[in-house]
Structure formats: structure tokens, C-alpha cells
Design a protein around this motif. Sequence first.
Motif: not given
Ligand code: DHB
Length: 308
Positions: A43, A69-72, A123, A126-128, A190-191
Amino acid sequence: DTTASINGIELPLCIMNASGVLCSTDQELSNLLNSSSGGVVTKSCTSQPRKGNVLPRYFEWNIGSINSMGLPNLGIHFYLDFLEKKKINKPIFLSISGLSTEENYFLIQEANRSSKVTAIELNLSCPNLLGKEDMFGYNFDKISNFIENIFKFNKKPLGIKLPPYFQDVHIKNIALILNQFPIFFITCINSLPNGLFIDANKESVVIRPKKGFGGIGGAIIKPFALANVHKFYTYLRKDISIIGCGGISSGKDIFEHILCGASAVQIGTQFLKEGISVFERLKKELTLILEKKNYSSLNSFKGKLKNI
Ligand code: DHB
């Protein structure tokens, strides 16, 4: 033969997990180590542990998923300590996603100290993150200087996880930058950022963070993933491998990614839906296709997509 090589990193199977899915905890990572996944991607981590965004933050329907998710994550030292105490039997990709350039330099430094980390997956997509709307992968001005600084001290094999691009010139420009550095691989995609899935019955969004907006994964993103893999394959130096990610739920999807130029693939949404047995099933399905087509290895057809 469904083994793969990521610029010299040998994978016993060309299929692994995508970062984020079932790879955050001791249990999840142990399961991946014990599975037939060709590698283990952790992760995306930060310096300190994070709880991430409020729930619900993931939703899936028949052809897609949305997440914010916000990178938990448990913090980089959890992942490095976990690897230290485990017997490692396949390549380990430590995904890092610092919230600033300085944090990313620190995370890469720490990763360099561990002999258990085969490669770093940096990475940039991360979009979130709440209140952090800019994404490094879309910041064409800053990316070159950032990567240049990394290679002043980094000694580990390093790859970059990229967001999807929707214009040829964007991929051309990113590739021109990446081609200047000793990068081992890119992972794309990525998404799709800032999608919105809604519940018409309830007349509401389906996830709580960011008013329902989130990253889209699953079957519906495959055409964008294939396009990015194939365009990068034409523009990148041939010694930079491509790990294809996006919309894979069958052996045929994997075959398509490899035809477009991927050297290996990652499974996100489908791994979450199906669990750890997905790797065995996909391996069987891909092997059947190769047998039918009389291909002895992935290199027999990698990147050989035909025009009509
Ligand atoms: C999260 C989502 C992602 O697409 C990413 O690349 C990294 C983190 C996340 O929301 O945790």
C-alpha cells in the motif's frame, strides 16, 4: 511460460496486485507473500501512519469501482519492519506516496536502507487527498526537477505509478522527461480521478469523502489503460518496462495489456472482488491463451499490436 522481467527484475508470474488493494496490513501482505502473485506491491505509504478519509470510501458496481480512501497506511517503518522479519520469495515493490517532494525524498532514502525492497514504486497519482487537489503526475513543470533530484541519491530500482493521460502530447512530454533518467519501469494507469457514481434511488452519492467524487477503477477503465500502455510503449526508451494496470479481470485482458506493450500487470478492483485466488485463475486463463496461440513467452507478442 508466464514469467516476466521488469528490466531485469524477474517475476515468477507476470501478474501481481495493484497497490492499495489488500496490501496494507501484516495479514494482507503475508497472504500475498504466500500466494502465486508474481510480486508483492505494498500500500502506498507516508512517513507517518494515516487513518485516511471517512467511511464509506469505497463502492463497486458491476463494471467499475470508486474509491476515496485518503491514503490510509501504517507508515513506511511498518512496511520496512514487516519485510525485515519475513522470508521473501519474490520481488517486493514498496509503493510510496509522500504528500510533498520533501517527504518523497525521505521515503526514498528510507527505502534505500532496506535490502528487502526490490524496487520502489513512486506513486505520483493519488487523486483522493482532501485539500491537496494538485497531483504530481499532472504537474509537467515540476516533475523533471523532482526526478532529477531523486537520482542524485537513489540507488534502488525505481518505477513511477502514473495517472491516466488523455492527450497524445501529454504522454509524449512525460515520456521525454522519463527517458532522461535511469527509471526501471512505469506503472500505468492509476484510477481515473474525480469520477462520480451515484445512487438514483436515493438520489445521492455513494461515498462520503469529497462529496462523492473519487478514483474510478474496474472494467470500465480498460480502454484508457490500454491506450496509455500502448502510447507509452511507443514513446518510452525500450529499457523502461511498463507494468499495465486497469480493467483486468480475465486472462484475455492481460493478453491485451501485453499486446499493447506491458511486461507485467497488476490487478486492483478484481483482486478486491475475488480475493487471493484471482492470481491462480488469471494465470490459468493466460496460459490457455498462450497455448492456443502457440506463444512460448510474453516476448513473442509483447507490444506487437497490429494496425488495420
Ligand atoms: C489512494 C488512492 C490512490 O489512487 C492512490 O494512488 C494512492 C492512495 C487512496 O485514496 O488511499
